[in-house]
Design an enzyme around this catalytic site. Sequence first.
Site, PDB file in Angstrom:
ATOM      1  N   GLU A 163      -3.264   7.545  -7.491  1.00 41.11           N
ATOM      2  CA  GLU A 163      -2.268   7.319  -6.449  1.00 41.11           C
ATOM      3  C   GLU A 163      -1.863   5.857  -6.326  1.00 41.11           C
ATOM      4  O   GLU A 163      -0.705   5.553  -6.046  1.00 41.11           O
ATOM      5  CB  GLU A 163      -2.787   7.830  -5.107  1.00 41.11           C
ATOM      6  CG  GLU A 163      -2.852   9.339  -4.988  1.00 41.11           C
ATOM      7  CD  GLU A 163      -1.478   9.986  -5.044  1.00 41.11           C
ATOM      8  OE1 GLU A 163      -0.526   9.425  -4.477  1.00 41.11           O
ATOM      9  OE2 GLU A 163      -1.350  11.042  -5.700  1.00 41.11           O
ATOM     10  N   GLU A 176      -0.270  -0.267  -5.291  1.00 42.49           N
ATOM     11  CA  GLU A 176      -0.432  -0.300  -3.834  1.00 42.49           C
ATOM     12  C   GLU A 176      -1.899  -0.008  -3.494  1.00 42.49           C
ATOM     13  O   GLU A 176      -2.346   1.128  -3.537  1.00 42.49           O
ATOM     14  CB  GLU A 176       0.497   0.724  -3.180  1.00 42.49           C
ATOM     15  CG  GLU A 176       1.974   0.423  -3.438  1.00 42.49           C
ATOM     16  CD  GLU A 176       2.899   1.489  -2.893  1.00 42.49           C
ATOM     17  OE1 GLU A 176       3.055   1.557  -1.651  1.00 42.49           O
ATOM     18  OE2 GLU A 176       3.440   2.275  -3.697  1.00 42.49           O
ATOM     19  N   GLU A 233      11.891  10.278  -7.316  1.00 39.80           N
ATOM     20  CA  GLU A 233      10.652   9.692  -7.834  1.00 39.80           C
ATOM     21  C   GLU A 233      10.335  10.299  -9.191  1.00 39.80           C
ATOM     22  O   GLU A 233      10.448  11.512  -9.385  1.00 39.80           O
ATOM     23  CB  GLU A 233       9.446   9.979  -6.923  1.00 39.80           C
ATOM     24  CG  GLU A 233       9.473   9.345  -5.566  1.00 39.80           C
ATOM     25  CD  GLU A 233       8.232   9.714  -4.756  1.00 39.80           C
ATOM     26  OE1 GLU A 233       7.172  10.023  -5.353  1.00 39.80           O
ATOM     27  OE2 GLU A 233       8.324   9.703  -3.515  1.00 39.80           O
ATOM     28  N   LYS A 286      -3.433   2.735  -0.928  1.00 39.74           N
ATOM     29  CA  LYS A 286      -3.399   4.166  -1.221  1.00 39.74           C
ATOM     30  C   LYS A 286      -4.780   4.616  -1.685  1.00 39.74           C
ATOM     31  O   LYS A 286      -5.632   3.794  -2.033  1.00 39.74           O
ATOM     32  CB  LYS A 286      -2.352   4.453  -2.305  1.00 39.74           C
ATOM     33  CG  LYS A 286      -0.922   4.369  -1.795  1.00 39.74           C
ATOM     34  CD  LYS A 286       0.041   4.889  -2.832  1.00 39.74           C
ATOM     35  CE  LYS A 286       1.426   5.059  -2.250  1.00 39.74           C
ATOM     36  NZ  LYS A 286       2.366   5.639  -3.236  1.00 39.74           N
TER      37      LYS A 286
END
Length: 339
Positions: free
Chosen positions: A322, A314, A263, A317
Site C-alpha cells: 500500500e 506514503e 488510478e 499507509k
Amino acid sequence: MKTYIFHALIVLAITLLHHQIGASAQNFDIGLNYGMLGDNLPKPTEVVKLYQKYGIGKMRIFAPDPATLEALRNSNIELSMGIANELLPTLAASEANAERWYNGFMAPYINDVIFSYITVGNEIVPGEFAQYIVPVMRNLQTILDENNLAGIRVSTVVATSVLGTSYPPSQGNFTTDARATMIDILKFLNDTSSPLLINVYPYFAVAADPINVRLDYALFTATDVVVQDGNLNYNNMFDAIVDSFFWAMEKENFSDVQLVVSESGWPSYGNGNLTTKPLAYTYNYNFVRRVQKFGTPKRPNAYVEGFIFALFLEDLKPAGVERNFGLVDPITMEGLYPL
C-alpha cells in the site's frame, strides 16, 4: 528551489514523449495521483513546480487541501478533486450543505484553478455511503450550473469490485449488490455527459493468482493473444478490464458514458519478486504508452484518460504494497526506477 533529480518522471514523461511519441510536454495526456498520507512530503508549492517542470498537466487529489489549491493557482494544471467518503451524508442532506462545501473549497479558487472533475467518494460502491453518491452529485451539479460552470464534471470513483463478472470482457456485468447504485450513477453521468472514473490494477489480479494469471499479460508485454473474446483479441489485462466496464454499462443501456482511469500503477516493494522496481517501472512506462493511444478492442475510437498511482511513497499507509506505489521517494526526491 533545489534542483531535484526526478528520474521517474524524466523517464516516463520526457524520454517517452520526445523520443517515442514525439509529442511536446504540453501534450502529455497523463495524470498523477498526489496522495498526502506521509509525514515527510515536500510542500505543495514544490510539488506543483515539479508537475510543471516535467510537463505533468493533470493532478488528482483525494480531498480539498487549501495549501495545494493555493499552489495550483495559475499553474495551468488540471485538477481532479475528491470529496471524502465520510462527508457524503452531510452534503447529500441538503443543497445548502453542498453549497457551503463549494463556497469553502471551490469558489475562492474558481478563477485561478482548472477544476476538471469533482469526484464524489472513492471506491464506496457497494457500501454504507453508496446511497449518498447520486444525491451529492445532483446537489453539486445544481450549484455548478447556477454558477455557469458546466465544464466541470461531477462523477465518482469505483473499483473493479463493482463487476460481478469480468472474464471474458463480453461477460462484464455489475454485481447484485452494486447494480442498482451503478444504474443510478450512470443515469446521472449520461444526463450530464460526464465520465465514470474507474481504478484499474492488473497487479492485484496477478497477486491473487500468480500461477494462472500471466505476468506479461498484466505488464502490457505479452506479444501473443492471451484472451480471445469472440472476434476481440486481448494481449493486455488493462484493455480487458476497461472493456469489461464498457460491456457492463452497455448491458444497462448506458453505452454513451465514457471512462477515465483514475488510478493505475504497480508497487515497487512489499510482495517479494512480484513487486520489484523493474516491474513497477515496466508497468508504469507501458501504461503511459497505452494511455497515449485511442481505443480498446471493443471501443476502437474511445478516449481513455489515465492517472498513475501515485506520485510519492506514503509512509502513513499500511506497511507492504500500500505504501509502495509511488514513483518518487519524498525524502531524496529521486525516482525509484532504473534508468
